[in-house]
Structure formats: structure tokens, C-alpha cells
Design an enzyme around this catalytic site. Structure first.
Site, PDB file in Angstrom:
ATOM      1  N   CYS A  55       3.643  26.555   1.072  1.00 13.58           N
ATOM      2  CA  CYS A  55       4.915  25.822   0.989  1.00 13.58           C
ATOM      3  C   CYS A  55       4.675  24.313   0.981  1.00 13.58           C
ATOM      4  O   CYS A  55       3.832  23.802   1.711  1.00 13.58           O
ATOM      5  CB  CYS A  55       5.801  26.214   2.163  1.00 13.58           C
ATOM      6  N   CYS A  59       6.563  21.325   7.806  1.00 15.45           N
ATOM      7  CA  CYS A  59       7.100  21.748   9.113  1.00 15.45           C
ATOM      8  C   CYS A  59       5.935  22.001  10.074  1.00 15.45           C
ATOM      9  O   CYS A  59       5.081  22.863   9.803  1.00 15.45           O
ATOM     10  CB  CYS A  59       7.940  23.010   8.951  1.00 15.45           C
ATOM     11  N   CYS A  62       4.924  25.583  11.290  1.00 18.52           N
ATOM     12  CA  CYS A  62       4.882  26.711  10.351  1.00 18.52           C
ATOM     13  C   CYS A  62       3.496  27.028   9.802  1.00 18.52           C
ATOM     14  O   CYS A  62       2.795  26.155   9.265  1.00 18.52           O
ATOM     15  CB  CYS A  62       5.839  26.454   9.194  1.00 18.52           C
ATOM     16  N   CYS A  99      16.383  41.087   6.408  1.00 17.80           N
ATOM     17  CA  CYS A  99      16.237  39.648   6.179  1.00 17.80           C
ATOM     18  C   CYS A  99      14.955  39.384   5.387  1.00 17.80           C
ATOM     19  O   CYS A  99      13.907  39.930   5.736  1.00 17.80           O
ATOM     20  CB  CYS A  99      16.133  38.901   7.500  1.00 17.80           C
ATOM     21  N   CYS A 131      20.155  39.388   4.181  1.00 18.75           N
ATOM     22  CA  CYS A 131      20.034  37.975   4.540  1.00 18.75           C
ATOM     23  C   CYS A 131      18.792  37.443   3.852  1.00 18.75           C
ATOM     24  O   CYS A 131      17.772  38.135   3.803  1.00 18.75           O
ATOM     25  CB  CYS A 131      19.905  37.815   6.054  1.00 18.75           C
ATOM     26  N   CYS A 191      23.516  31.921   9.031  1.00 20.84           N
ATOM     27  CA  CYS A 191      22.611  32.220  10.126  1.00 20.84           C
ATOM     28  C   CYS A 191      21.830  30.931  10.343  1.00 20.84           C
ATOM     29  O   CYS A 191      21.025  30.545   9.490  1.00 20.84           O
ATOM     30  CB  CYS A 191      21.683  33.371   9.732  1.00 20.84           C
ATOM     31  N   ARG A 263      20.808  35.477  18.395  1.00 22.99           N
ATOM     32  CA  ARG A 263      19.600  36.308  18.256  1.00 22.99           C
ATOM     33  C   ARG A 263      18.430  35.789  19.095  1.00 22.99           C
ATOM     34  O   ARG A 263      18.044  34.614  18.992  1.00 22.99           O
ATOM     35  CB  ARG A 263      19.181  36.390  16.784  1.00 22.99           C
TER      36      ARG A 263
HETATM   37  N1  SAM Z   1      11.237  28.114   3.906  1.00 23.55           N
HETATM   38  C1  SAM Z   1      12.486  28.480   4.406  1.00 23.55           C
HETATM   39  C2  SAM Z   1      13.051  27.492   5.395  1.00 23.55           C
HETATM   40  O1  SAM Z   1      12.315  26.767   6.029  1.00 23.55           O
HETATM   41  O2  SAM Z   1      14.278  27.467   5.521  1.00 23.55           O
HETATM   42  C3  SAM Z   1      12.514  29.860   5.003  1.00 23.55           C
HETATM   43  C4  SAM Z   1      11.419  30.389   5.880  1.00 23.55           C
HETATM   44  S1  SAM Z   1      11.136  29.554   7.452  1.00 23.55           S
HETATM   45  C5  SAM Z   1       9.613  30.256   7.930  1.00 23.55           C
HETATM   46  C6  SAM Z   1      12.423  30.168   8.530  1.00 23.55           C
HETATM   47  C7  SAM Z   1      12.492  29.663   9.940  1.00 23.55           C
HETATM   48  O3  SAM Z   1      11.544  30.315  10.741  1.00 23.55           O
HETATM   49  C8  SAM Z   1      12.220  28.198  10.201  1.00 23.55           C
HETATM   50  O4  SAM Z   1      13.317  27.394   9.936  1.00 23.55           O
HETATM   51  C9  SAM Z   1      11.889  28.181  11.684  1.00 23.55           C
HETATM   52  O5  SAM Z   1      13.051  27.949  12.443  1.00 23.55           O
HETATM   53  C10 SAM Z   1      11.354  29.585  11.931  1.00 23.55           C
HETATM   54  N2  SAM Z   1       9.910  29.544  12.244  1.00 23.55           N
HETATM   55  C11 SAM Z   1       8.909  29.377  11.358  1.00 23.55           C
HETATM   56  N3  SAM Z   1       7.709  29.369  11.972  1.00 23.55           N
HETATM   57  C12 SAM Z   1       7.952  29.514  13.288  1.00 23.55           C
HETATM   58  C13 SAM Z   1       7.115  29.564  14.435  1.00 23.55           C
HETATM   59  N4  SAM Z   1       5.795  29.433  14.342  1.00 23.55           N
HETATM   60  N5  SAM Z   1       7.689  29.744  15.639  1.00 23.55           N
HETATM   61  C14 SAM Z   1       9.028  29.858  15.744  1.00 23.55           C
HETATM   62  N6  SAM Z   1       9.873  29.822  14.689  1.00 23.55           N
HETATM   63  C15 SAM Z   1       9.348  29.636  13.467  1.00 23.55           C
HETATM   64 FE1  SF4 Z   2       8.059  25.966   4.249  1.00 25.54          FE
HETATM   65 FE2  SF4 Z   2       7.524  27.007   6.630  1.00 25.54          FE
HETATM   66 FE3  SF4 Z   2       8.923  24.771   6.455  1.00 25.54          FE
HETATM   67 FE4  SF4 Z   2      10.034  27.095   5.624  1.00 25.54          FE
HETATM   68  S1  SF4 Z   2       9.444  26.561   7.700  1.00 25.54           S
HETATM   69  S2  SF4 Z   2      10.107  25.108   4.579  1.00 25.54           S
HETATM   70  S3  SF4 Z   2       8.201  28.117   4.825  1.00 25.54           S
HETATM   71  S4  SF4 Z   2       6.780  25.033   5.825  1.00 25.54           S
END
Ligand code: SAM
Ligand code: SF4
Ligand code: DTB
Length: 328
Positions: A55, A59, A62, A99, A131, A191, A263
């Protein structure tokens, strides 16, 4: 509109709720919960990563960001049949919502988005709520998701407006809200929640909940995640959140957004049964159900079913089934 649904929460008020003695906090959360929900029902949502890794966003939490090396194997968008097979399995196991997550910064029009819309249509035909979480979407894309029959769109605000730049630098908090407006505008359920344990203050946690609660309409689902600290991400070194912190956050979300489904999301695998039970008592009425989240683990299905059985909790049926039962 119900007068107990408020959109004007102040930080002082919310801080006082969050910091109250635990017993008082949980009692108030239970009262709010019972006004809008059956306290013995919990929504079971299964999660599948339909496009993994690589990606463009950075973040910090992530495992799927191309900016970090968390050893996640990249996978292109899955084929419809594979996704439908997984949805079928989730339904058989007792989930009511399926989801699907894609590691995209935003949706791009074209063949892949066409496929996602087709996936939504097909999963809908299984009588599962659908979702997706695909990153940012514009108005027209939100309309297409609605036309495909999408139940809900997951798009977390993650943290407070102030703390946001410490978590992500490749997009703004305002862009996040813009997508939420597009989703709401198309008539899709929202959500949206966030993550605790990323080094933010208690004030940041309360501010995050206020952002959600002071939206023109509360998100129908509010996922509360505890950071899963993944090796190779900048947040790998953070201390795990304690059950007390998790419970306080859930109870506060329940009081601020009493009619929403709250949740108990990522981080549940690190909680023992009694801590999970306390989260349910504090107002959580949804979990991710199935051995995997997106790239990390989740409790076993058998253990979850056993926990729910011991607690006398029933799975919440899909909205379509609930409505049909009410009409009959
Ligand atoms: N890329 C899209 C986005 O960011 O909206 C969808 C996938 S993203 C992985 C969905 C959500 O998962 C993130 O917004 C975050 O809140 C949660 N998330 C991702 N990695 C995480 C982690 N290591 N621990 C807790 N929550 C996490
Ligand atoms: Fe990309 Fe992970 Fe951020 Fe979602 S949370 S936008 S998958 S880097
Ligand atoms: C949400 O709030 N939590 C889910 C879902 N929405 C998409 C994701 C949790 C991801 C946990 C880390 C991982 O498995 O990569």
C-alpha cells in the site's frame, strides 16, 4: 429523533465519563446499551484480505504499507470465486457479516473496482451483510458500491485530529472525513472507529470518539482496535494496552453512541476470556470472528463459540433476517 442520541459532546464531559470509577462507568454503559440493544446478542463479522500489502500509504501501525517491511507477502486482488468460497465458509461457521479489506490508498475506477462490485453482488446473494474497506472513495464510486448492494463501508479515523500526523503523513484527517461523507451521501452504513495504544494520550482517545459522535449521524458500527504491534512497522515497540484501557474505551464509545454497534476488534486475541466478557458487559456487541484478521491472528472459532455459549450470548442475525422476523 431520540433525545438520548447526542451530537454535541464536549471534551470535559467525555473525559469525566472515560475516567469515572470503573463500576460507575460500566453501569452507565449498561444502561445505554440496554436502551437500544439486546445485551445477549453479539454480531459476528468475518474478515478477509482480498488485496494484501504494497500500500502507498505510510500508516505507522500497518503491516501492509509499502513504506515498512513487515514481511507480509503481497497478493493481488483475489478472484471472485475464491472470495465467495471464503464467504460461504464464514456463513457456515455462523457469521452474519462478511468484511473485505484491500490495501489501497484509494479506489481507482477500472477492472479491479468492477470486480469488487461483482464480489459484493455475489456475497450479498449468500444473504450475508457485506462490508468493504478500500481506502478513499469519491461520490460516484460510493454510488456504485451502493448499487452493488453494499451494506457498510469501513473507514476508520484511527485517532484524534491532533495526533493524526503522528500516525499517517500521506493523507489528512480531513480526507478521511470526506470519504465518510461520500459513503453517507450514497446511503451506505458507516463502520468507523480507531486504534488505541499508538502512543496517543487519553485526551486523544476521547477526542477521537467525539469526532465520531459529533458527526451528523453516528456511524452504525464503531470498531475499537487495540494496536497489534507488528515487527517491522514503526509502532512495533509500543506497550500493549491493558484490559482496563480497552474496557474504558468501549464503555465510553457505548455511552456516546448508544444505538451503534460497538466492535471489540483487533487486539482481542491478547485478551483472556474474563477481559473479553468485561468488554461485552461494557457495551461491545460485535467481534471479528474467524482465525485471521487481515494479516494477523484472531481467536479460534471453537474458542469463540465456547465463550459465547458460556456467557449465554447469541449471534446477532443479519439485518435482512431480523427485519423479516419482525414483519412476520
Ligand atoms: N486501506 C484501507 C484503509 O486504510 O482504510 C483498508 C484496510 S486498513 C488495514 C483498515 C483498518 O485496520 C485501519 O484503518 C486500522 O484502523 C486497522 N488496522 C490496521 N492495522 C492495524 C494494526 N496493526 N492494529 C490495529 N488496527 C489495525
Ligand atoms: Fe494502506 Fe494499511 Fe494504511 Fe490501509 S491502513 S491505507 S492498507 S497502509
Ligand atoms: C477494523 O477496524 N479492524 C480491521 C478492519 N477494520 C478492517 C482490521 C484489523 C487489522 C489488524 C492487523 C492485521 O491483521 O493486519
Amino acid at each position: 429523533m431520540d433525545e438520548t442520541i447526542r451530537h454535541d459532546w464536549s471534551l470535559e464531559e467525555v473525559r469525566a465519563i472515560h475516567d469515572a470509577p470503573l463500576s460507575d462507568l460500566i453501569f452507565r454503559a449498561q444502561q445505554a446499551h440496554r436502551r437500544f440493544h439486546d445485551p445477549n446478542e453479539v454480531q459476528l463479522c468475518s474478515l478477509l484480505s482480498i488485496k494484501t500489502g504494497g500500500c502507498q500509504e505510510d500508516c505507522g501501525y500497518c503491516a501492509q504499507s509499502a513504506h515498512h517491511d513487515a514481511g507480509v507477502e503481497r497478493q493481488p486482488l483475489m478472484e471472485i470465486d475464491e472470495v465467495v468460497a471464503a464467504a460461504h465458509k464464514a456463513k457456515e461457521a455462523g457469521a452474519s457479516r462478511f468484511c473485505m479489506g484491500a490495501a489501497w490508498r484509494h479506489v481507482r475506477d477500472g477492472k479491479e473496482f468492477d470486480r469488487v462490485c461483482e464480489i459484493i453482488r455475489t456475497v450479498n446473494d449468500l444473504r450475508l451483510e457485506t462490508c468493504v474497506t478500500l481506502g478513499m472513495v469519491n461520490e460516484a464510486q460510493a454510488q456504485r458500491l451502493k448499487a452493488a448492494g453494499l451494506t457498510a463501508y469501513n473507514h476508520n479515523i484511527d485517532t484524534s485530529r491532533d495526533y493524526y500526523p503522528n500516525v499517517v503523513t500521506t493523507r489528512t484527517f480531513e480526507e478521511r472525513l470526506e470519504t465518510l461523507r461520500n459513503i453517507r451521501g450514497a446511503g451506505i452504513s458507516i463502520c468507523s472507529g480507531g486504534i488505541i495504544g499508538m502512543g496517543e494520550s487519553i485526551e486523544d482517545r476521547c477526542s477521537m470518539l467525539i469526532e465520531l459522535a459529533n458527526l451528523p449521524a453516528h456511524p452504525e458500527n464503531v470498531p475499537i482496535n487495540a494496536l497489534v504491534a507488528v515487527q517491522g512497522t514503526p509502532m512495533a515497540g509500543h506497550e500493549p494496552v491493558t484490559p482496563f484501557e480497552f474496557v474504558r474505551m468501549i464503555a465510553t464509545a457505548r455511552i456516546l453512541m448508544p444505538a451503534s454497534i460497538v466492535r471489540l476488534s483487533a487486539g482481542r486475541a491478547a485478551l483472556d476470556e474474563s477481559a473479553q466478557m468485561l468488554c461485552f458487559v461494557a457495551g461491545a456487541n460485535s467481534i471479528f470472528y474467524g482465525e485471521k484478521l487481515l494479516t494477523t491472528g484472531n481467536p479460534d472459532v471453537e474458542r469463540d463459540l465456547e465463550l459465547l455459549r458460556k456467557a449465554g450470548i447469541r449471534p446477532l442475525l443479519p439485518a435482512s433476517v431480523r427485519e423479516a422476523e419482525t414483519a412476520a
